[in-house]
Write a protein that holds these residues in place. Structure first.
Motif, PDB file in Angstrom:
ATOM      1  N   ASP A  57       0.822  -1.207   0.000  1.00 44.32           N
ATOM      2  CA  ASP A  57       0.000   0.000   0.000  1.00 44.32           C
ATOM      3  C   ASP A  57       0.855   1.257   0.000  1.00 44.32           C
ATOM      4  O   ASP A  57       1.975   1.258   0.520  1.00 44.32           O
ATOM      5  N   LYS A  62      -2.495   4.407   5.328  1.00 37.79           N
ATOM      6  CA  LYS A  62      -2.562   3.820   6.680  1.00 37.79           C
ATOM      7  C   LYS A  62      -3.543   4.502   7.629  1.00 37.79           C
ATOM      8  O   LYS A  62      -4.062   3.776   8.495  1.00 37.79           O
ATOM      9  N   SER A  75       1.754  -4.190   3.954  1.00 35.86           N
ATOM     10  CA  SER A  75       0.783  -4.138   5.045  1.00 35.86           C
ATOM     11  C   SER A  75       0.225  -5.535   5.317  1.00 35.86           C
ATOM     12  O   SER A  75      -0.189  -6.233   4.384  1.00 35.86           O
ATOM     13  N   ALA A 124       3.804  -2.585   7.735  1.00 35.43           N
ATOM     14  CA  ALA A 124       2.727  -1.966   8.506  1.00 35.43           C
ATOM     15  C   ALA A 124       1.851  -3.078   9.064  1.00 35.43           C
ATOM     16  O   ALA A 124       1.343  -3.920   8.309  1.00 35.43           O
ATOM     17  N   THR A 126      -1.535  -3.914  10.554  1.00 37.15           N
ATOM     18  CA  THR A 126      -2.756  -3.146  10.357  1.00 37.15           C
ATOM     19  C   THR A 126      -3.937  -4.079  10.089  1.00 37.15           C
ATOM     20  O   THR A 126      -3.879  -5.269  10.375  1.00 37.15           O
ATOM     21  N   TYR A 127      -5.022  -3.512   9.577  1.00 36.11           N
ATOM     22  CA  TYR A 127      -6.247  -4.195   9.154  1.00 36.11           C
ATOM     23  C   TYR A 127      -7.112  -4.671  10.328  1.00 36.11           C
ATOM     24  O   TYR A 127      -8.246  -4.240  10.455  1.00 36.11           O
TER      25      TYR A 127
END
Length: 284
Positions: A57, A62, A75, A124, A126-127
């Motif tokens: 990404d 973010k 990510s 990263a 994340t999600y």
């Protein structure tokens, strides 16, 4: 699956100490996050090494607008979350729906290195909620730092101080959700805001690049008074902390209409009285 950190036995049960819920978990049961389970008197992280989402990404997605802009970042996300937000945007992933693949920290860091030629700067986490992936994130972040890769956390910030202090030295940047005031957290997230604010304070003190996101939910946390209180408190830490105000759309069990556009623009104007960088997200 891997034995978890931050827990202690209490009689025949286990007290998880990773987050402010302090779940008391009986044998064969899981904590509120759904991914930390008592098995035979030990607490295990069920999601260790399990990836449910993976994408390269732009770092701005973010969202981080003032950390290495123009870069790409690999990510990754898993399952589990310690909040129960009625408006969760990623609830299918959080609940474990969909496929998952196994990967080791070494394999993930090697994959991130492979993407360097196309502008990847790191990883990263994340999600879903990466703090409920604590053991895997910590191990991976240490390896990534050794390879000169950046570590970025996109999180609700709902973690206890001891594990947060252990993770902070390995983070380069974090986007932390501040969802609202006390009643908003109680009603729509089943949590409390103060641990999140403490996590933000500690991250700023540690020199981590911090940006904040607040999803403005129609008639819940989008009043001028609440926006001003949020911006003033952030400004007390630093007026240069970027604030991302995101537009809400109906999701999961919350059916309120999308945040009116005029409220989004008004919120940006109010926050900009106190903060240098205020951005709007999820707008047409």
């Amino acid at each position: 699956m891997k034995e978890a950190q931050y827990w202690q036995r209490e009689g025949e049960k286990i007290r998880c100490q990773l987050c402010p819920h302090y779940c008391l978990v009986a044998d064969g049961q899981k904590g509120r996050c759904g991914v930390r389970e008592n098995r035979g008197g030990k607490l295990y992280a069920l999601n260790y090494g399990q990836i449910g989402a993976l994408a390269l990404d732009p770092v701005e997605k973010k969202p981080l607008f003032r950390f290495k802009p123009g870069s790409m970042i690999l990510s990754v996300g898993t399952t589990g979350c310690n909040l129960d937000c009625a408006f969760c945007q990623n609830w299918e992933l959080v609940s474990g729906r969909g496929g998952r693949e196994e990967i080791s920290p070494e394999e993930l860091v090697a994959l991130a290195e492979n993407y360097r030629p196309v502008g990847n700067i790191g990883l990263a986490y994340t999600y879903s909620e990466p703090l409920m992936w604590f053991e895997f994130v910590l191990a991976t972040a240490k390896l990534a730092r050794g390879k000169g890769l950046a570590n970025v956390l996109v999180s609700n910030g709902y973690i206890n101080e001891a594990p947060w202090r252990e993770l902070l030295p390995w983070l380069d940047a974090a986007n932390i959700d501040i969802k609202g005031e006390k009643e908003f957290y109680r009603k729509l997230c089943k949590a409390r805001p103060e641990p999140v604010w403490r996590a933000v304070e500690l991250a700023v003190e540690a020199g981590v690049h911090v940006e904040i996101t607040c999803l403005l939910v129609t008639d819940e946390n989008d009043s001028p008074e609440q926006i001003e209180a949020l911006a003033r408190r952030l400004a007390d830490l630093s007026s240069k902390i970027p604030l991302h105000l995101s537009r809400y759309f109906p999701r999961r069990s919350l059916t309120a209409p999308p945040t009116p556009l005029e409220r989004m623009y008004e919120a940006q104007a109010i926050a900009s009285r106190y903060l240098k960088y205020v951005y709007l997200g999820n707008l047409p």
